[in-house]
Enzyme design. Structure first.
Site, short mmCIF file in Angstrom:
data_model
loop_
_atom_site.label_atom_id
_atom_site.label_comp_id
_atom_site.label_asym_id
_atom_site.label_seq_id
_atom_site.Cartn_x
_atom_site.Cartn_y
_atom_site.Cartn_z
CG ASN A 41 51.36 41.94 39.91
OD1 ASN A 41 50.51 42.94 40.50
ND2 ASN A 41 49.84 41.48 38.98
CG LEU A 62 53.42 48.08 33.52
CD1 LEU A 62 54.26 47.61 34.93
CD2 LEU A 62 53.22 49.49 34.06
NE ARG A 76 49.93 49.99 27.25
CZ ARG A 76 48.16 50.53 27.64
NH1 ARG A 76 48.12 50.51 29.21
NH2 ARG A 76 47.49 50.19 26.70
CD GLU A 109 46.06 40.75 48.14
OE1 GLU A 109 46.11 41.30 47.90
OE2 GLU A 109 44.53 40.35 47.66
CG MET A 141 44.08 49.33 39.17
SD MET A 141 43.86 48.31 39.01
CE MET A 141 42.68 47.71 38.42
CG ASP A 184 47.04 39.44 36.31
OD1 ASP A 184 47.43 40.17 36.79
OD2 ASP A 184 45.64 39.67 35.86
N GLY A 191 45.60 51.12 48.49
CA GLY A 191 46.85 50.64 49.18
C GLY A 191 47.39 50.16 50.17
CG HIS A 204 46.07 38.44 39.80
ND1 HIS A 204 45.46 39.05 39.52
CD2 HIS A 204 45.38 37.08 39.96
CE1 HIS A 204 44.50 39.09 38.90
NE2 HIS A 204 44.58 37.36 38.88
C1 GRF Z 1 44.42 43.64 45.94
O1 GRF Z 1 43.06 42.91 45.56
C2 GRF Z 1 45.71 42.90 44.50
O2 GRF Z 1 46.22 41.69 44.80
C3 GRF Z 1 45.27 43.42 43.64
O3 GRF Z 1 44.39 45.16 43.72
C4 GRF Z 1 44.17 45.49 44.65
C5 GRF Z 1 44.65 46.03 45.13
O4 GRF Z 1 44.60 46.76 47.40
N1 GRF Z 1 45.96 44.07 42.50
P1 GRF Z 1 45.24 47.31 47.80
O5 GRF Z 1 45.33 49.14 46.99
O6 GRF Z 1 46.97 47.51 48.24
O7 GRF Z 1 44.52 47.54 48.83
#
Ligand code: GRF
Length: 203
Positions: free
Chosen positions: A111, A97, A69, A178, A94, A149, A16, A113
């Site tokens: 999202n 959906l 699902r 990110e 993870m 993605d 997170g 990525h």
């Molecule tokens: C990140 O690298 C994000 O891009 C990917 O999963 C990872 C999550 O990291 N989808 P965090 O839980 O936000 O630290």
């Protein structure tokens, strides 16, 4: 009058760190989204305790107890409706959906990525970028569509790949970007400055 801040849920499965960056940004009353819920499919996700410490409402929808699902997704949908959620941010969530769930949130679900999409969809993006000898890598915030993605890009952030980089070093460099990219992307979407232009679109 303060403009309406869009009620946003963050969906997580793990540590997170992106969630924490969004929570931090949304502490500012001028930020156009408020984090109204953190939802995890894993009861033991470390991010849940960080959310609780930040006094954000949390919910667990454990995928293991559902037959399929769609049942799992319907339960998440109910939780999001109870909390009157308007925007959803996937942040290290993870689970795949269902098309039904994606349709409910078309144009309202983001999202992040860890690659410069469309390069390196899926897992192990840093290892694959290094194996290819890529000179540049980064992250992408995009609207979620049924295909994994994919979906219209809201923004990307680039980092150089350095000589001798390990996957961990590269991942850390990308992760720092990110956090900034997600905060900026949610701002754009919450302010109505970025739209999902694929499919029907609903806003
Ligand atoms: C990140 O690298 C994000 O891009 C990917 O999963 C990872 C999550 O990291 N989808 P965090 O839980 O936000 O630290």
């Amino acid at each position: 009058m303060t403009p309406h801040r869009r009620r946003t849920a963050i969906l997580i499965s793990g540590r997170g760190s992106n969630m924490r960056a969004l929570i931090e940004a949304a502490r500012d009353p001028a930020y156009p989204a408020e984090i109204a819920l953190v939802l995890s499919n894993r009861p033991d996700a470390p991010g849940l305790s960080a959310a609780r410490e930040a006094r954000i409402a949390t919910a667990i929808v454990d995928h293991k107890i559902y037959a399929g699902r769609e049942e799992f997704d319907r339960s998440m949908q109910a939780m999001l409706e109870i909390h009157r959620i308007e925007l959803v941010c996937l942040a290290g969530f993870m689970r795949l959906l269902s098309p039904w769930f994606v349709q409910q949130w078309q144009g309202r679900m983001l999202n992040i990525h860890p690659s410069l999409l469309p390069a390196y969809k899926g897992l192990h993006t840093h290892e694959r970028a290094l194996a290819d000898g890529a000179r540049e890598h980064g992250c992408t915030v995009h609207f979620v569509v049924a295909e994994l993605d994919s979906g219209p890009v809201v923004l990307q952030a680039r980092v150089p790949v350095l000589r001798g980089d390990s996957a961990q070093a590269l991942a850390a460099r990308v992760l720092a970007r990110e956090h900034e990219a997600y905060v900026e992307a949610l701002r754009l979407v919450a302010e109505g400055h970025a739209h999902n232009t694929s499919g029907r679109g609903d806003d």
